[in-house]
Design a protein around this motif. Sequence first.
Motif, PDB file in Angstrom:
ATOM      1  N   GLN A  83       0.781  -1.533   0.064  1.00 17.06           N
ATOM      2  CA  GLN A  83       0.213  -0.310  -0.153  1.00 17.06           C
ATOM      3  C   GLN A  83       0.806   1.642  -0.232  1.00 17.06           C
ATOM      4  O   GLN A  83       2.171   1.121   0.707  1.00 17.06           O
ATOM      5  N   PHE A  84       0.312   2.369  -0.580  1.00 18.57           N
ATOM      6  CA  PHE A  84       1.527   3.462  -0.748  1.00 18.57           C
ATOM      7  C   PHE A  84       0.795   4.758  -0.441  1.00 18.57           C
ATOM      8  O   PHE A  84      -0.941   4.652  -1.452  1.00 18.57           O
ATOM      9  N   THR A  85       0.962   5.857  -0.650  1.00 16.88           N
ATOM     10  CA  THR A  85       0.677   6.934  -0.072  1.00 16.88           C
ATOM     11  C   THR A  85       0.414   7.923  -1.226  1.00 16.88           C
ATOM     12  O   THR A  85       1.854   7.364  -2.305  1.00 16.88           O
ATOM     13  N   GLY A 105      12.422  -1.160   2.196  1.00 19.74           N
ATOM     14  CA  GLY A 105      12.276  -2.159   3.040  1.00 19.74           C
ATOM     15  C   GLY A 105      10.733  -2.129   3.755  1.00 19.74           C
ATOM     16  O   GLY A 105      10.349  -3.247   3.785  1.00 19.74           O
ATOM     17  N   SER A 106       9.822  -1.242   3.431  1.00 17.52           N
ATOM     18  CA  SER A 106       8.708  -1.488   4.014  1.00 17.52           C
ATOM     19  C   SER A 106       6.947  -2.156   2.821  1.00 17.52           C
ATOM     20  O   SER A 106       7.598  -0.822   1.261  1.00 17.52           O
ATOM     21  N   ALA A 121       2.113  13.761   6.750  1.00 12.87           N
ATOM     22  CA  ALA A 121       1.980  13.279   7.775  1.00 12.87           C
ATOM     23  C   ALA A 121       1.370  12.244   7.815  1.00 12.87           C
ATOM     24  O   ALA A 121      -0.234  11.836   7.490  1.00 12.87           O
ATOM     25  N   GLY A 122       1.570  11.055   8.385  1.00 15.45           N
ATOM     26  CA  GLY A 122       0.914   9.752   8.745  1.00 15.45           C
ATOM     27  C   GLY A 122       2.099   8.385   9.014  1.00 15.45           C
ATOM     28  O   GLY A 122       2.520   8.303  10.291  1.00 15.45           O
ATOM     29  N   GLU A 123       2.071   7.020   9.361  1.00 11.38           N
ATOM     30  CA  GLU A 123       2.866   6.472   9.470  1.00 11.38           C
ATOM     31  C   GLU A 123       3.068   5.355   8.683  1.00 11.38           C
ATOM     32  O   GLU A 123       2.100   4.765   7.344  1.00 11.38           O
ATOM     33  N   ALA A 124       3.075   4.257   9.468  1.00 11.76           N
ATOM     34  CA  ALA A 124       4.401   3.082   8.285  1.00 11.76           C
ATOM     35  C   ALA A 124       5.003   1.471   8.927  1.00 11.76           C
ATOM     36  O   ALA A 124       4.753   2.289   9.800  1.00 11.76           O
ATOM     37  N   SER A 128      10.158  -4.461   9.619  1.00 14.31           N
ATOM     38  CA  SER A 128      10.034  -5.360  10.715  1.00 14.31           C
ATOM     39  C   SER A 128       8.792  -5.686  10.831  1.00 14.31           C
ATOM     40  O   SER A 128       7.815  -6.379  11.488  1.00 14.31           O
ATOM     41  N   GLY A 129       7.736  -4.551  10.532  1.00 16.23           N
ATOM     42  CA  GLY A 129       6.239  -4.658  10.459  1.00 16.23           C
ATOM     43  C   GLY A 129       6.033  -3.893  11.392  1.00 16.23           C
ATOM     44  O   GLY A 129       4.694  -3.777  12.257  1.00 16.23           O
TER      45      GLY A 129
END
Length: 682
Positions: A83-85, A105-106, A121-124, A128-129
């Motif tokens: 999933q991408f922003t 790596g994400s 701004a967000g989260e990822a 390692s998850g």
Amino acid sequence: MKIGTLTRATLSSATIAALSATALIAPTAMAADHDDHHDHIAAAYTLELLAPAATDTSATALGINDTGDVVGLIRPGTAAQPQFTAIWERHGDHFHRHQLNNLEGSQFSRGFGIAADGTVAGEAFDSSGNTIPIRWSADGTPNHVTNLNESGSGILNDISEGGTAVGTASGTGVTLSSTGVVTALPTPTPTVTGATVSSYSATSISGDTIGGRAVVSEPHGDHSHDYSHPVVWRAGTVALLPRAAGASNTTVSGVAASGIVVGSSTISGSETALIWDTAGEVSSLPHPGLTDFPHTAAKAINNSQLAVGYASKFAGNTSFGGAALIWDAHSVADLNALVPDLPETVTLQSASDINEAGQIVGTATTSDGQRGFVLTPVSHEPVDTTLTIAGIADHYHPGDVVTLTAQQDPQTDLDHYHWFTRPNASTDWSLAPEPGISGTFTFTAQLEQDGYEVLVRLYDDNHSVVAESAPVTLHVTNHGGPDGPGPGDPAVPPATIAASDTSSRFGKRATISVRVSAAGRAATGTVRVSGTAIKPVNSTLVNGVATVRLPKKLAVGRHKVTVSYLGSASAKPASRTVAVRVDKARTKIKASVKPKQVRAGRKRPQVKIHVQTPGISLKAKGKVRIQVNGKKARTVKLVQGKATVRLPRVTKARTLRVRADYVGTKNLTQAKSKIIKMKVRR
């Protein structure tokens, strides 16, 4: 703008009916006077769908800045990862899409908000998850924000126009400045003795005002209970707001610069949209009355007090059915009903953000998959009319009935008024008590009202002021005592009313011409028309004659109407009854078929339908039946008077005769289109 985990439940139809009945009652938090301190739901919106790249399958929109740039998500497949922003950058009447890179790596990122300069701004997930905060710079470079706490974990939930982000790390609400400085927000203080705050988060920001949520542990004997409370940080202070009665799982999704907060809670097993005003008082936002979608949540609010969110079949999840909603200070609306020509394959399921221009973003389902959307309010052509007040007398005595009437020149279709009064020119205008929204204002004169000023304003469908009258001044006197005979004096002659039955069609105003005389002379004063389905309408006699215009949406049927003369110093009161017949409004239907020639078993022809209501502004509702060679082939529901439907695939060569039949409604007549011939070739 995180969505909390909520319990799936349903509302009874009786509960929904009760909620729907309150839809026009303004929540305390959003209540305001009528001097335009807030915006109103637009009469219509234009729709733009945000497409992913050709190689991607879905797109959603989560945030919008004040210049119209949108941030959302895209997926190349049906799985949650990768999933991408993405950013859809506004360029006039179109967008440029930019996919933002994930961290090395994400395979997962989610941008929640976008600043004026394009910072996101967000989260990822890291390699390692683990959930980590991320901020994309204006050039699209992803940056792991490592200084929210020692471990570099956390989340950024929103970002202001100026680039200040807010989020959570290690159970603490934090801010991240545009230059990278992290500040822990002050811990809110519980009001219950012995209670403690176990964690708190910052979820939204508007200007310098921040909204969030705190988990408060309250002691109960030998144990404690955890409760979620809204929190507002503003002007150097922190306020812990109360929960709604019986609420659990409270989430805070949006905040206005004034400190108004919106979100949701689980109440009686159902997700319920809530709003907290600047004083911290909580109210439930009205339910739209959609029986298939018992749950509601508010996701964002702008500084004009317009809030957006959704209604859904299951709590916290619109994937199995939902409708995007908008609330203003007076009402709630399903956004699907406010988009003219909304394709029948498109459903606006949820709204996630709204900017200061009133543009709304969210997620829609389409025949091509999930898509983000942008709704822009439609600007109406200005209405040019002059407003004056008729009926003011030279003076009144205490106890006299004062009837003032708003007059437009030229007359328009608008009929939403508000009356205002003030004791004198040096004081502020106040909304007149219980004046209704009609063009007539009636009250009893009192001696202390001598010198009062009155004005009236005319509003359009967006509740914007179209015209304002010049003020008129009341003169109330008792001349030191009674002055001449009143309407009940035996010396006053009786009045005679002449009025005839009349008729009209729905959507057009019926008019009643009234002539009043007494002792062979034209009477002065006021006539009033009223009935079971008609609110009292007053009109001032001029040379003994008045023309009363009835509401244009008077129900179809026969109405018994009472015409009353209210009396004056020269004529006694009188009344009589007339009949008003309202017929259904006429309709016309136009249909077109494209293409008019197809190959058997291949392309399905498309039928476009437009049902018109000549002479009135009402958009037709109801159903249209498509007939093919005399047999019913399809039934389609009109939206804003229009509909589009595809015919069944035809497998044999022949000539088809297509006709569209509008079935009508209780207020609109039936109509049939012309027959359209089309050919099916081998």
